[in-house]
Motif scaffolding. Structure first.
Motif, short mmCIF file in Angstrom:
data_model
loop_
_atom_site.label_atom_id
_atom_site.label_comp_id
_atom_site.label_asym_id
_atom_site.label_seq_id
_atom_site.Cartn_x
_atom_site.Cartn_y
_atom_site.Cartn_z
N THR A 42 0.85 -1.19 0.00
CA THR A 42 0.00 0.00 0.00
C THR A 42 0.89 1.24 0.00
N ALA A 43 0.31 2.36 -0.38
CA ALA A 43 0.99 3.63 -0.17
C ALA A 43 0.87 4.01 1.30
N ALA A 44 1.91 4.65 1.85
CA ALA A 44 1.92 5.05 3.26
C ALA A 44 2.02 6.57 3.35
N TYR A 45 1.33 7.13 4.35
CA TYR A 45 1.20 8.58 4.48
C TYR A 45 1.50 9.01 5.91
N LEU A 46 2.07 10.22 6.03
CA LEU A 46 2.34 10.82 7.34
C LEU A 46 1.86 12.26 7.31
N THR A 47 1.07 12.66 8.30
CA THR A 47 0.58 14.04 8.36
C THR A 47 0.86 14.62 9.74
N PHE A 48 0.81 15.98 9.82
CA PHE A 48 0.91 16.67 11.11
C PHE A 48 -0.05 17.85 11.12
N TYR A 49 -0.45 18.23 12.32
CA TYR A 49 -1.34 19.37 12.51
C TYR A 49 -0.46 20.58 12.77
N GLU A 50 -0.35 21.47 11.78
CA GLU A 50 0.56 22.60 11.86
C GLU A 50 -0.17 23.89 11.53
N GLU A 51 -0.05 24.87 12.41
CA GLU A 51 -0.65 26.19 12.19
C GLU A 51 -2.14 26.08 11.87
N GLY A 52 -2.81 25.18 12.60
CA GLY A 52 -4.25 25.06 12.46
C GLY A 52 -4.73 24.28 11.26
N GLU A 53 -3.80 23.61 10.54
CA GLU A 53 -4.19 22.82 9.37
C GLU A 53 -3.57 21.43 9.43
N VAL A 77 -3.64 5.89 12.18
CA VAL A 77 -3.47 5.88 13.64
C VAL A 77 -2.68 7.12 14.03
N PRO A 78 -2.78 7.53 15.30
CA PRO A 78 -2.09 8.77 15.70
C PRO A 78 -0.59 8.60 15.86
N VAL A 79 0.13 9.68 15.54
CA VAL A 79 1.55 9.82 15.86
C VAL A 79 1.74 11.21 16.45
N TYR A 80 2.87 11.42 17.10
CA TYR A 80 3.18 12.74 17.67
C TYR A 80 4.61 13.11 17.34
N ARG A 81 4.81 14.41 17.10
CA ARG A 81 6.14 15.00 16.99
C ARG A 81 6.24 15.97 18.15
N GLY A 82 6.76 15.48 19.29
CA GLY A 82 6.67 16.27 20.51
C GLY A 82 5.22 16.37 20.92
N SER A 83 4.71 17.60 21.02
CA SER A 83 3.31 17.80 21.38
C SER A 83 2.42 18.00 20.14
N THR A 84 3.00 17.93 18.96
CA THR A 84 2.24 18.14 17.73
C THR A 84 1.60 16.84 17.27
N GLY A 136 -0.27 14.14 14.84
CA GLY A 136 -0.24 13.79 13.43
C GLY A 136 -0.89 12.45 13.24
N SER A 137 -0.72 11.89 12.05
CA SER A 137 -1.31 10.59 11.78
C SER A 137 -0.46 9.83 10.77
N LEU A 138 -0.52 8.52 10.90
CA LEU A 138 0.17 7.60 10.00
C LEU A 138 -0.89 6.68 9.41
N GLY A 139 -0.92 6.55 8.09
CA GLY A 139 -1.97 5.75 7.50
C GLY A 139 -1.57 5.11 6.19
N VAL A 140 -2.44 4.25 5.71
CA VAL A 140 -2.26 3.58 4.42
C VAL A 140 -3.59 3.60 3.68
N SER A 141 -3.51 3.49 2.36
CA SER A 141 -4.70 3.44 1.52
C SER A 141 -4.76 2.11 0.79
N LEU A 142 -5.98 1.61 0.59
CA LEU A 142 -6.19 0.32 -0.06
C LEU A 142 -7.33 0.42 -1.07
#
Length: 252
Positions: free
Chosen positions: A102-113, A207-214, A216-222
């Protein structure tokens, strides 16, 4: 036999970097004449290079004629740190891609987005077509909903007050009460799913991930035909997310 030629070097670039190094050595700034002397450059050359560096924001000229580092370098340092952090977690995303196909993705919540930090895919495991940006689709993606679930109630409602629940597919949740209820009790908690809510034919789990107190999320698409593997993907994602959180937190 001809001597082997070395790499082609651009002298003007080397001179500019020497000037930047000299400028950085003077916290309170230094005039062009001093910088030219320290870098062993002709004064006219130093002036021309400094003028260019000032124009592009890498150097700033003070009222007293001295030169200090500009704000543009600060943004480069920030971007460099982000690249270093991502380089440390990219192998984990690549392993997910290979293990789950699958493709794998990583996101973070930064500056309200909610922002995509990294995507690792391949020709055999292509990414989802991000036809709508995450700024407008947090409610419809597993990655976005995972981040929203990690926000406190006030932060979650503040985010949703700024983002319309756009109807992206017939399965997108567009009712705020329903969305909030689903965020509180996802069936695969702490994982969150997207069942063709962002794009028809595609399901995702994150699923959730964190960078310090920030958060984010780690996921896959199928492909939707592989929806029965969401539970397996969840079990694989959770330990990887824990390792990524530890890695990012230790390097901040």
């Amino acid at each position: 036999m001809a001597a082997q030629e070395g790499p082609t070097l651009i002298a003007s670039v080397q001179r500019a970097f020497r000037l930047l190094e000299a400028v950085s050595a003077h916290e309170n700034g230094a005039p062009a004449k001093q910088l030219a002397r320290e870098t062993e450059l002709p004064l006219a050359t130093a002036y021309h290079l400094l003028r260019t560096l000032v124009h592009d924001g890498y150097v700033r000229k003070l009222d007293d004629g001295g030169f200090v580092l500009g704000d543009r370098l600060g943004s480069l340092r920030t971007a460099g740190r982000a690249q270093t952090l991502l380089s440390r977690v990219r192998p984990a995303l690549a392993a997910l891609r290979d293990d789950l196909a699958t493709a794998a993705y990583l996101t973070f919540y930064e500056e309200g987005e909610i922002r995509v930090a990294e995507i690792v895919d391949s020709p055999r495991t292509p990414r989802v077509d991000l036809w709508v940006g995450f700024e407008d689709a947090g409610h419809a993606t597993a990655l976005g909903k995972s981040v929203l679930r990690e926000l406190d109630e006030e932060g979650r409602r503040e985010y949703l007050s700024r983002h319309h629940l756009a109807d992206l597919t017939p399965r997108t949740i567009t009712s705020l009460p329903v969305l909030l209820r689903r965020l509180e009790t996802p069936p695969l908690a702490p994982a969150v799913t997207d069942l063709e809510e962002y794009a028809l034919g595609t399901v995702c789990v994150a699923v959730p991930v964190y960078r310090g107190s920030t958060p984010g999320s780690l996921g896959v698409s199928l492909p939707v035909e592989r929806q029965d593997r969401l539970q397996e993907a969840r079990e694989r994602l959770l330990p990887v997310a824990s390792r990524i959180t530890r890695s990012l937190s230790l390097t901040i």
